[in-house]
Design an enzyme around this catalytic site. Structure first.
Site, PDB file in Angstrom:
ATOM      1  N   SER A  39       0.923  -1.207   0.152  1.00 46.02           N
ATOM      2  CA  SER A  39       0.091  -0.135  -0.011  1.00 46.02           C
ATOM      3  C   SER A  39       0.937   1.128  -0.044  1.00 46.02           C
ATOM      4  CB  SER A  39      -0.912   0.118   1.265  1.00 46.02           C
ATOM      5  OG  SER A  39      -1.320   1.262   1.465  1.00 46.02           O
ATOM      6  N   HIS A  64      -1.156  -1.040  -4.285  1.00 43.93           N
ATOM      7  CA  HIS A  64      -2.506  -0.868  -3.566  1.00 43.93           C
ATOM      8  C   HIS A  64      -2.491   0.271  -3.492  1.00 43.93           C
ATOM      9  CE1 HIS A  64      -5.972  -2.313  -1.099  1.00 43.93           C
ATOM     10  NE2 HIS A  64      -5.512  -1.225  -0.376  1.00 43.93           N
ATOM     11  N   ASP A  66      -4.951   3.439  -1.893  1.00 46.57           N
ATOM     12  CA  ASP A  66      -5.836   3.634  -0.842  1.00 46.57           C
ATOM     13  C   ASP A  66      -6.638   4.999  -1.013  1.00 46.57           C
ATOM     14  OD1 ASP A  66      -5.981   1.622   0.795  1.00 46.57           O
ATOM     15  OD2 ASP A  66      -3.886   1.930   1.365  1.00 46.57           O
ATOM     16  N   MET A  68      -9.394   7.698  -0.123  1.00 48.37           N
ATOM     17  CA  MET A  68     -10.115   8.125   1.112  1.00 48.37           C
ATOM     18  C   MET A  68     -10.484   9.669   0.640  1.00 48.37           C
ATOM     19  SD  MET A  68      -7.742   6.720   4.176  1.00 48.37           S
ATOM     20  CE  MET A  68      -6.991   5.226   4.280  1.00 48.37           C
ATOM     21  N   HIS A  97      -8.263   0.780  -3.868  1.00 47.77           N
ATOM     22  CA  HIS A  97      -9.229   0.582  -2.766  1.00 47.77           C
ATOM     23  C   HIS A  97     -10.143   1.800  -2.602  1.00 47.77           C
ATOM     24  CE1 HIS A  97      -9.503  -0.579   1.802  1.00 47.77           C
ATOM     25  NE2 HIS A  97     -10.757  -0.325   1.221  1.00 47.77           N
ATOM     26  N   MET A  99     -12.096   3.957  -0.569  1.00 45.09           N
ATOM     27  CA  MET A  99     -12.933   4.139   0.526  1.00 45.09           C
ATOM     28  C   MET A  99     -13.663   5.714   0.463  1.00 45.09           C
ATOM     29  SD  MET A  99      -9.961   2.890   3.021  1.00 45.09           S
ATOM     30  CE  MET A  99      -8.690   3.017   1.704  1.00 45.09           C
ATOM     31  N   MET A 168     -11.294  -6.326   5.217  1.00 47.28           N
ATOM     32  CA  MET A 168     -10.580  -5.452   6.032  1.00 47.28           C
ATOM     33  C   MET A 168     -10.471  -6.264   7.303  1.00 47.28           C
ATOM     34  SD  MET A 168     -10.024  -2.804   4.338  1.00 47.28           S
ATOM     35  CE  MET A 168      -9.169  -1.982   5.454  1.00 47.28           C
ATOM     36  N   GLY A 175      -3.243   3.707   8.177  1.00 47.93           N
ATOM     37  CA  GLY A 175      -2.156   2.542   8.023  1.00 47.93           C
ATOM     38  C   GLY A 175      -1.700   2.479   9.557  1.00 47.93           C
ATOM     39  N   ASP A 204      -6.573  -6.645   4.038  1.00 47.65           N
ATOM     40  CA  ASP A 204      -5.996  -5.441   4.284  1.00 47.65           C
ATOM     41  C   ASP A 204      -6.011  -4.997   5.804  1.00 47.65           C
ATOM     42  OD1 ASP A 204      -5.148  -2.736   3.901  1.00 47.65           O
ATOM     43  OD2 ASP A 204      -6.770  -2.196   2.471  1.00 47.65           O
TER      44      ASP A 204
END
Ligand code: DX5
Ligand code: ZN
Length: 248
Positions: A39, A64, A66, A68, A97, A99, A168, A175, A204
């Site tokens: 990630s 990966h 992330d 957000m 991913h 979110m 998850m 993290g 994850d």
């Protein structure tokens, strides 16, 4: 309809996945090749391109990303423009991913930016099938993520539309959190629900060499790792190798 078409991880050109037939995996007849998806949340954002290249050269299978939004999770990270910016720095799949809620209005932008996998949260919208169908219609692998408090049954009805389930093992948003031990039985439950479908399980949060084997044994195929790779002393290649070794 194409959205119902069976997923085809093994048939995708350039996919660095050596994966045995599902039946063989389950029977333990063949050693499973773990997929490592570092990630970049834990990377140096000022040098993101170099970081992605270093992970690629260090042996990452996927990268990966992330995403957000400060609404679905209490943190804000990056959007499609960042995905587009890192795209030239690796040929490996970008494992994005999301979110974010809602996710649907942004799927096309992430697809155009160069994402290979688009993972939406089951909790992020009321129409999971629609989100997964939209991702497949964009020609991308469709993933569904489950927060630790969401019953795993939430993804059951949508499994025929998914290529990947992301379990998850921490509450998403940051993290460096500790792996929630109850995740192991949740992974096993998802594996059981998947049955013979060609769907990968990715896990994850809070993953490192010490718990990788248990996560794999529970039924995972792919491991996301942020702090355990970026926080390691010996460089990314050594950290990724340590994770692979731990997974054995
Ligand atoms: C958490 C993110 C994770 C995170 C994992 O919200 O989805 O991908 O980067 O980081 P570590 O490995 O540090 O738990
Ligand atoms: Zn993630």
């Amino acid at each position: 309809p194409s959205s119902r078409a069976k997923s085809a991880w093994n048939a995708t050109p350039g996919q660095p996945i050596a994966r045995a037939a599902p039946g063989m995996l389950r029977a333990g007849a063949m050693a499973k090749q773990v997929i490592i998806s570092p990630s970049i949340l834990a990377s140096d954002f000022a040098r993101l391109g170099e970081e992605v290249t270093a992970l690629d050269k260090g042996g990452a299978d996927w990268i990966h990303v992330d995403v957000m939004d400060g609404h679905f999770v209490p943190n804000i990270t990056m959007g499609p423009n960042v995905v587009a910016a890192i795209r030239p720095y690796t040929a490996k799949p970008l494992d994005v991913h999301l979110m974010i809620a809602p996710a649907d209005p942004y799927l096309e932008a992430f697809a155009k930016a160069g994402a290979d996998h688009l993972i939406v949260h089951a909790e992020a919208g009321p129409h999971l099938h629609r989100s997964l169908q939209a991702i497949r219609a964009l020609g991308k692998k469709a993933g569904v993520a489950l927060n630790p408090a969401t019953p795993v049954e939430a993804v059951g009805p949508a499994l025929d539309y998914a290529d990947l389930v992301l379990v998850m093992s921490v509450s998403p948003g940051f993290g460096g959190q500790s792996f929630l031990p109850a995740s192991l039985e949740r992974i096993a439950a998802v594996r059981k629900m998947i049955g013979r479908r060609d769907i990968l399980i990715e896990v994850d949060g809070g993953i490192g060499p010490a718990n990788a084997a248990a996560i794999l044994a529970a039924g995972a195929d792919a491991l996301v790792a942020g702090s355990s790779i970026f926080g390691a002393k010996g460089g990314y290649a050594a950290a990724i190798a340590a994770l692979r070794k731990g997974a054995k």
